[in-house]
Design a protein around this motif. Structure first.
Motif, mmCIF file in Angstrom:
data_model
loop_
_atom_site.group_PDB
_atom_site.id
_atom_site.type_symbol
_atom_site.label_atom_id
_atom_site.label_comp_id
_atom_site.label_asym_id
_atom_site.label_seq_id
_atom_site.Cartn_x
_atom_site.Cartn_y
_atom_site.Cartn_z
ATOM 1 N N VAL A 107 0.863 -1.188 0.000
ATOM 2 C CA VAL A 107 0.000 0.000 0.000
ATOM 3 C C VAL A 107 0.896 1.234 0.000
ATOM 4 O O VAL A 107 1.681 1.444 0.929
ATOM 5 C CB VAL A 107 -0.943 0.020 1.215
ATOM 6 C CG1 VAL A 107 -1.812 1.284 1.179
ATOM 7 C CG2 VAL A 107 -1.817 -1.222 1.235
ATOM 8 N N THR A 108 0.785 2.035 -1.061
ATOM 9 C CA THR A 108 1.608 3.236 -1.197
ATOM 10 C C THR A 108 0.881 4.441 -0.631
ATOM 11 O O THR A 108 -0.264 4.710 -0.986
ATOM 12 C CB THR A 108 1.951 3.492 -2.674
ATOM 13 O OG1 THR A 108 2.603 2.341 -3.212
ATOM 14 C CG2 THR A 108 2.858 4.693 -2.826
ATOM 15 N N THR A 109 1.563 5.160 0.254
ATOM 16 C CA THR A 109 1.021 6.407 0.797
ATOM 17 C C THR A 109 2.056 7.500 0.594
ATOM 18 O O THR A 109 3.243 7.233 0.455
ATOM 19 C CB THR A 109 0.699 6.279 2.299
ATOM 20 O OG1 THR A 109 1.887 5.882 3.004
ATOM 21 C CG2 THR A 109 -0.375 5.227 2.536
ATOM 22 N N ARG A 110 1.579 8.731 0.582
ATOM 23 C CA ARG A 110 2.490 9.867 0.447
ATOM 24 C C ARG A 110 1.898 11.077 1.139
ATOM 25 O O ARG A 110 0.684 11.222 1.249
ATOM 26 C CB ARG A 110 2.788 10.190 -1.015
ATOM 27 C CG ARG A 110 1.627 10.791 -1.766
ATOM 28 C CD ARG A 110 2.076 11.391 -3.106
ATOM 29 N NE ARG A 110 2.437 10.405 -4.088
ATOM 30 C CZ ARG A 110 3.580 10.451 -4.766
ATOM 31 N NH1 ARG A 110 4.441 11.417 -4.554
ATOM 32 N NH2 ARG A 110 3.847 9.540 -5.679
ATOM 33 N N VAL A 111 2.770 11.945 1.635
ATOM 34 C CA VAL A 111 2.334 13.216 2.196
ATOM 35 C C VAL A 111 2.007 14.129 1.022
ATOM 36 O O VAL A 111 2.747 14.169 0.033
ATOM 37 C CB VAL A 111 3.438 13.841 3.076
ATOM 38 C CG1 VAL A 111 3.014 15.204 3.601
ATOM 39 C CG2 VAL A 111 3.770 12.910 4.225
ATOM 40 N N ALA A 112 0.878 14.855 1.097
ATOM 41 C CA ALA A 112 0.449 15.719 -0.004
ATOM 42 C C ALA A 112 1.555 16.691 -0.397
ATOM 43 O O ALA A 112 2.130 17.370 0.449
ATOM 44 C CB ALA A 112 -0.806 16.483 0.404
ATOM 45 N N GLY A 113 1.849 16.721 -1.696
ATOM 46 C CA GLY A 113 2.864 17.632 -2.204
ATOM 47 C C GLY A 113 4.279 17.110 -2.115
ATOM 48 O O GLY A 113 5.215 17.757 -2.595
ATOM 49 N N SER A 114 4.465 15.937 -1.503
ATOM 50 C CA SER A 114 5.811 15.379 -1.342
ATOM 51 C C SER A 114 6.165 14.466 -2.510
ATOM 52 O O SER A 114 5.301 13.786 -3.061
ATOM 53 C CB SER A 114 5.892 14.602 -0.025
ATOM 54 O OG SER A 114 7.133 13.935 0.081
ATOM 55 N N ALA A 115 7.443 14.452 -2.868
ATOM 56 C CA ALA A 115 7.895 13.573 -3.961
ATOM 57 C C ALA A 115 8.164 12.164 -3.468
ATOM 58 O O ALA A 115 8.263 11.232 -4.261
ATOM 59 C CB ALA A 115 9.156 14.146 -4.595
ATOM 60 N N THR A 116 8.275 11.987 -2.147
ATOM 61 C CA THR A 116 8.592 10.673 -1.589
ATOM 62 C C THR A 116 7.324 9.902 -1.231
ATOM 63 O O THR A 116 6.273 10.493 -0.986
ATOM 64 C CB THR A 116 9.472 10.800 -0.332
ATOM 65 O OG1 THR A 116 8.761 11.556 0.663
ATOM 66 C CG2 THR A 116 10.774 11.494 -0.661
#
Length: 276
Positions: A107-116
């Motif tokens: 499951v892929t998650t990311r912080v909004a606006g982050s490239a990581t």
């Protein structure tokens, strides 16, 4: 020839509705219908890095059999599993493969606006894929930190490389006995560092919608320095004093999401010492 009159009942003051002509584009309308009819859980390839989110299927095109990155929740261990272990004569092409068990899904998650991004196991208690400074890859941490962050790099052929916080790449490495394991200490992207990655189509559409909203929002943000200064500046005897500097800096600030900060800096530079 006398024109045929309409028998539709009309009232005085009613506006006449004009029929709008539609330009028919068979290809675009057909593709739109296909997109609308597509199952939201269909596995598709991402077209850019921002689309990588939600359930994710990661495959390496190893020879003689492609392998998927799995997580064994019983042994709490990452497993590189052959996709052809139950091979039949009608084996589908590599790009048509989809996960057949939960262990193959991250499951892929990311912080909004982050490239990581963060890659969390889809089974068990939800552990994050991490890599330490020695290049050892594991998935036993339940909390996210710098070592759990990965930057997906979309390559020209559609494959993906994963760069860790130490600016090294995730790779498939052969160890003693011929077994395979993940490492995170490759400095360059080669065959071992390239993966095919699939996401579900609903998350790809979600990324497109978010992009459209951001673009629409930036277009609605109008740069009105005169009105802004008139509201905020408490000096100038009621006059709206504006900066004579080039406004290209404001346009650049608007694109980067720091328009208010740039306007404040310009107002501050307008003040003389006796007003500070």
């Amino acid at each position: 020839m006398e024109k045929v009159r309409s028998t539709q009942l009309k009232f005085k003051g009613d506006k006449i509705k004009k029929k709008r002509k539609r330009e028919h584009n068979d290809e675009s309308s057909a593709s739109k219908r296909v997109d609308e009819d597509e199952d939201p859980e269909t596995w598709v390839l991402p077209e850019n890095a921002t689309e990588i989110r939600g359930p994710t299927f990661i495959v390496h095109p190893s020879d003689p059999s492609p392998i998927s990155i799995n997580f064994d929740s019983t042994r709490n261990k990452i497993i590189l599993s052959s996709l052809d272990k139950d091979s039949t004569s009608d084996t589908p092409p590599l790009l048509d493969r989809t996960p057949t068990e939960v262990a193959q899904v991250w499951v892929t998650t990311r912080v909004a606006g982050s490239a990581t991004i963060n890659l969390r196991t889809g089974t068990g208690e939800g552990k994050f894929l991490s890599c330490d400074k020695h290049g050892i890859v594991s998935a036993f941490r339940e909390a996210r930190g710098p070592e759990e962050e990965w930057t997906p790099v979309l390559l020209p052929d559609g494959m993906v490389a994963f760069m860790n916080v130490y600016e090294n790449y995730l790779s498939v490495d052969e160890v003693a006995g011929g077994s395979l394991q993940l490492r995170g200490d490759s400095e360059e992207v080669g065959f071992r560092e390239r993966f095919w990655l699939k996401i579900q189509s609903k998350y790809k559409k979600e990324a497109h919608e978010e992009k459209k909203k951001r673009e629409a929002g930036s277009e609605l943000t109008v740069i009105d320095e005169t009105s802004t200064n008139h509201i905020h500046q408490a000096w100038g005897a009621g006059r709206s004093v504006v900066s004579k500097q080039d406004k290209r800096e404001l346009k650049r600030a608007r694109k980067e999401g720091r328009l208010a900060e740039a306007l404040l800096d310009r107002r501050a530079k307008l003040k003389s010492d006796r007003f500070c």
